[in-house]
Design a protein around this motif. Sequence first.
Motif, PDB file in Angstrom:
ATOM      1  N   GLN A  28       0.820  -1.209   0.000  1.00 39.55           N
ATOM      2  CA  GLN A  28       0.000   0.000   0.000  1.00 39.55           C
ATOM      3  C   GLN A  28       0.856   1.262   0.000  1.00 39.55           C
ATOM      4  OE1 GLN A  28      -3.160  -1.665   3.153  1.00 39.55           O
ATOM      5  NE2 GLN A  28      -3.631   0.387   2.467  1.00 39.55           N
ATOM      6  N   ALA A  43      -1.239  -1.591  -5.170  1.00 37.67           N
ATOM      7  CA  ALA A  43      -1.706  -0.790  -4.029  1.00 37.67           C
ATOM      8  C   ALA A  43      -3.193  -1.019  -3.778  1.00 37.67           C
ATOM      9  CB  ALA A  43      -1.432   0.689  -4.292  1.00 37.67           C
ATOM     10  N   CYS A  46      -3.677  -4.500  -2.275  1.00 37.72           N
ATOM     11  CA  CYS A  46      -3.268  -4.525  -0.867  1.00 37.72           C
ATOM     12  C   CYS A  46      -4.235  -3.748   0.023  1.00 37.72           C
ATOM     13  CB  CYS A  46      -1.856  -3.966  -0.724  1.00 37.72           C
ATOM     14  SG  CYS A  46      -0.579  -5.031  -1.432  1.00 37.72           S
ATOM     15  N   ALA A  47      -4.915  -2.773  -0.559  1.00 35.60           N
ATOM     16  CA  ALA A  47      -5.913  -2.028   0.216  1.00 35.60           C
ATOM     17  C   ALA A  47      -7.030  -2.947   0.697  1.00 35.60           C
ATOM     18  CB  ALA A  47      -6.497  -0.900  -0.637  1.00 35.60           C
ATOM     19  N   LEU A  94      -8.231   5.995   1.105  1.00 39.98           N
ATOM     20  CA  LEU A  94      -7.428   5.318   0.083  1.00 39.98           C
ATOM     21  C   LEU A  94      -7.972   5.580  -1.321  1.00 39.98           C
ATOM     22  CD1 LEU A  94      -6.644   1.854   1.732  1.00 39.98           C
ATOM     23  CD2 LEU A  94      -5.154   3.836   1.501  1.00 39.98           C
ATOM     24  N   TYR A  98      -5.456   7.017  -4.049  1.00 41.41           N
ATOM     25  CA  TYR A  98      -5.145   6.253  -5.263  1.00 41.41           C
ATOM     26  C   TYR A  98      -6.023   6.636  -6.449  1.00 41.41           C
ATOM     27  CZ  TYR A  98      -2.698   3.220  -1.935  1.00 41.41           C
ATOM     28  OH  TYR A  98      -1.872   2.739  -0.964  1.00 41.41           O
TER      29      TYR A  98
END
Length: 274
Positions: A28, A43, A46-47, A94, A98
């Motif tokens: 992340q 990312a 993994c979030a 997040l 992102y």
Amino acid sequence: MSIVAQAFHVLPKLIVLLTIIAISLTGQVNPSIFSKSDSTWIAILCAFTTPIILTAFYGVYQKQLEPIVRVLLLPFLPRGIVLNVLFVVYFGALAIIYKSQLIGFAAVVALSSLTSFSVFYMPGMLVLGFKEYMLPFLVFGHFIVLSAYSALILTNNFTEYISVFKTGLEYYVSIALATGLHVGSSPLYRNKANTIAYALFFILLSTLALILNIFTQIKIPGSVLCGFCVFTIIEWLGFLALKRGTTFCCVVLAVSLFGVAVGIDKCQGLIQFK
């Protein structure tokens, strides 16, 4: 000796879980370590894996962690509400970082879960559900969220930070709102005290959403609400027709569904569904 044996039994499991958590958090924070070309997708992946792994970690060491969790999650509040709020904040932050609509959708799902609304799939069946006593909160909570979203668009205050939640707000919130209104307006709903009020609100809201669908860029809520509203009306027609016999009810339903099909075909150029 037993303490040493227990340590050897527990330590590898702890090391493995902590290592996996560290890898997920690294993915992340700095996904380019694993792959520069696919860093964004790493990312995002993994979030989602981080909370799953943390949940597994809690499941393994629940006895040891329970006192800490009880304090951190505010014991005077229901644990489910606190967790949902944390998920809203986590996925919401997040999603903005992102710029991911996928994570933004997860944030909206977590927000909707505060009203107990959920969607799950079984073989051959998609189930939309909520707790019955939460119906007023479900309807008016999602109505407020959808109204705020629509107001931001109509007043040209729709920013890139909000755009990551667009799919979730337009589709998921609309479906949740329509589901609640459909249940509240249904002639088969056992709590009939507010059925007429829900039905009138459903018709009024669907009409307003349809107007927005035709004249503004807010398309999806109108399509969803009108679709649910039409089938609620058909349900009422079938319910009333059934009192005059099964055959009459089947004829009414057949004619109604045929009318809906013709209406969709004739109005597809006027009403946009995406």
